[in-house]
Design a protein around this motif. Structure first.
Motif, short mmCIF file in Angstrom:
data_model
loop_
_atom_site.label_atom_id
_atom_site.label_comp_id
_atom_site.label_asym_id
_atom_site.label_seq_id
_atom_site.Cartn_x
_atom_site.Cartn_y
_atom_site.Cartn_z
N ARG A 143 0.80 -1.23 0.00
CA ARG A 143 0.00 0.00 0.00
C ARG A 143 0.83 1.28 0.00
NH1 ARG A 143 -2.67 0.30 5.44
NH2 ARG A 143 -0.56 0.91 5.95
N ASP A 144 1.93 1.29 0.77
CA ASP A 144 2.66 2.54 1.00
C ASP A 144 3.78 2.75 0.00
OD1 ASP A 144 1.05 2.92 3.25
OD2 ASP A 144 2.48 1.95 4.60
N THR A 145 4.08 4.01 -0.25
CA THR A 145 5.22 4.34 -1.09
C THR A 145 6.49 4.10 -0.28
OG1 THR A 145 5.31 6.62 -0.29
CG2 THR A 145 3.90 6.19 -2.22
N PRO A 146 7.65 3.97 -0.93
CA PRO A 146 8.91 3.85 -0.19
C PRO A 146 9.13 5.02 0.78
CG PRO A 146 9.27 3.24 -2.47
CD PRO A 146 7.85 3.79 -2.37
N GLU A 147 8.70 6.22 0.37
CA GLU A 147 8.83 7.38 1.25
C GLU A 147 8.00 7.20 2.52
OE1 GLU A 147 7.77 12.13 1.36
OE2 GLU A 147 7.93 11.13 -0.58
N GLN A 148 6.78 6.72 2.36
CA GLN A 148 5.93 6.50 3.53
C GLN A 148 6.51 5.41 4.42
OE1 GLN A 148 3.03 8.19 4.64
NE2 GLN A 148 3.70 7.02 6.42
N ARG A 149 7.05 4.37 3.81
CA ARG A 149 7.66 3.29 4.59
C ARG A 149 8.87 3.81 5.37
NH1 ARG A 149 9.27 -1.74 2.12
NH2 ARG A 149 8.72 -2.66 4.10
N TYR A 150 9.64 4.69 4.76
CA TYR A 150 10.80 5.27 5.45
C TYR A 150 10.32 6.15 6.61
CZ TYR A 150 15.26 7.52 6.35
OH TYR A 150 16.41 7.98 6.96
N LEU A 151 9.28 6.94 6.37
CA LEU A 151 8.71 7.76 7.45
C LEU A 151 8.20 6.88 8.59
CD1 LEU A 151 6.86 10.44 5.30
CD2 LEU A 151 8.76 10.88 6.88
N ASN A 152 7.59 5.75 8.23
CA ASN A 152 7.13 4.81 9.26
C ASN A 152 8.30 4.28 10.09
OD1 ASN A 152 4.53 5.10 8.30
ND2 ASN A 152 4.52 3.17 7.15
N LEU A 153 9.42 3.99 9.41
CA LEU A 153 10.62 3.54 10.13
C LEU A 153 11.09 4.62 11.11
CD1 LEU A 153 13.21 1.78 7.75
CD2 LEU A 153 11.87 0.78 9.59
N LEU A 154 11.16 5.86 10.62
CA LEU A 154 11.59 6.97 11.48
C LEU A 154 10.70 7.11 12.71
CD1 LEU A 154 12.42 9.74 8.84
CD2 LEU A 154 14.05 8.55 10.31
N LYS A 155 9.40 6.91 12.50
CA LYS A 155 8.43 7.09 13.60
C LYS A 155 8.38 5.89 14.53
CE LYS A 155 4.02 6.99 12.49
NZ LYS A 155 3.18 6.01 13.16
N ASP A 156 8.30 4.68 13.95
CA ASP A 156 8.03 3.49 14.75
C ASP A 156 9.29 2.73 15.19
OD1 ASP A 156 5.34 4.03 14.33
OD2 ASP A 156 5.24 2.73 12.55
N ARG A 157 10.34 2.79 14.37
CA ARG A 157 11.56 2.03 14.71
C ARG A 157 12.81 2.84 14.36
NH1 ARG A 157 10.67 -3.36 11.65
NH2 ARG A 157 9.49 -2.04 10.27
N PRO A 158 12.96 3.99 15.01
CA PRO A 158 14.09 4.87 14.68
C PRO A 158 15.46 4.22 14.90
CG PRO A 158 13.01 5.58 16.71
CD PRO A 158 12.14 4.53 16.10
#
Length: 194
Positions: A143-158
Motif C-alpha cells: 500500500r505505502d510508497t517507499p517514502e511512507q515506509r521510510y517515514l514509518n521507520l523513522l516514527k516506529d523504529r528509529p
C-alpha cells in the motif's frame, strides 16, 4: 521462536536459564553469516548484543527482509521445524554477541514448556503478535510508497535508521541507495507528502 518475548512472559526465564549450558556463546564480527540461504537451520539464535539481518539473493541482488537487535531471537522457522533448506540467510550487521541453541535442545525445551500451565495461551499470543507484525509489513509494502515506509521507520523504529547502514535500509524498502538518498533529502527539506 519464543525467547525474545521473555520480557512479556517472565516465566520463560527459568527455562532459558536451565538450557543455558546447552547454548554456545559467540562473539562475532560484522558481516558474519550465521545461516546460509539454502542450508537447513540447526540452531535457534538469540542476540545478546548487536544487530542481525535476514536476506535472500534475487538474481545476484541481496534483498533484506528483517532486522533483529538485542534481546531478540530468530531462526528460519520453516527450515528449523521441517528440516528443509532456508529461504533466507542470517548475517550480523554489527559486531555481535549471540547464543546458539541446537535444535535438539530447543525441541526438548518446548516439550517441557508444553507441560506448563497456560503455555498454549502464551504461544497463541506470541504467534498472533508475530502474525500481526508480518501482516502489517506486507500490507505496508503493497500500500505505502517507499517514502511512507521510510517515514514509518523513522516514527516506529528509529533505532533501525540510527544503527543500520543505508544500503541495507534501501534494500529493505525495495529501493536503490540513490532513491533512498532522494527520499531523505526530500524529508529534510520538509516537502514530503503522504
Amino acid at each position: 521462536m519464543i525467547f525474545h518475548f521473555r520480557d512479556k512472559f517472565p516465566q520463560l526465564n527459568v527455562f532459558w536459564d536451565k538450557y543455558l549450558p546447552f547454548q554456545t556463546r559467540l562473539e562475532v564480527p560484522a558481516k558474519t553469516i550465521l545461516l546460509e540461504e539454502g542450508k537447513i537451520s540447526q540452531n535457534y539464535i538469540f542476540i545478546e548484543k548487536g544487530c542481525v539481518r535476514t536476506f535472500f539473493n534475487n538474481n545476484g541482488e541481496e534483498k533484506t527482509v528483517h532486522f533483529f537487535f538485542e534481546n531478540e531471537g530468530l531462526t528460519s522457522f520453516n527450515s528449523f521445524v521441517n528440516s528443509i533448506p532456508s529461504q533466507f540467510a542470517v548475517e550480523t550487521i554489527e559486531p555481535s554477541v549471540i547464543y546458539l541453541l541446537p535444535k535438539q535442545y530447543a525441541t526438548q525445551m518446548i516439550e517441557e514448556l508444553m507441560e506448563e500451565r497456560n503455555f498454549m495461551q502464551m504461544m497463541l499470543q506470541i504467534f498472533a503478535q508475530r502474525q500481526t507484525y508480518y501482516t502489517n509489513e506486507l500490507i505496508s509494502f503493497i500500500r505505502d510508497t517507499p517514502e511512507q515506509r521510510y517515514l514509518n521507520l523513522l516514527k516506529d523504529r528509529p533505532h533501525i535508521v540510527q544503527r543500520v547502514p543505508q544500503h541495507y535500509i534501501a534494500s529493505y524498502l525495495g529501493v536503490t541507495k540513490v532513491h533512498l538518498s532522494r527520499i531523505k533529502s526530500k524529508i529534510a527539506r520538509g516537502k514530503s507528502h503522504f
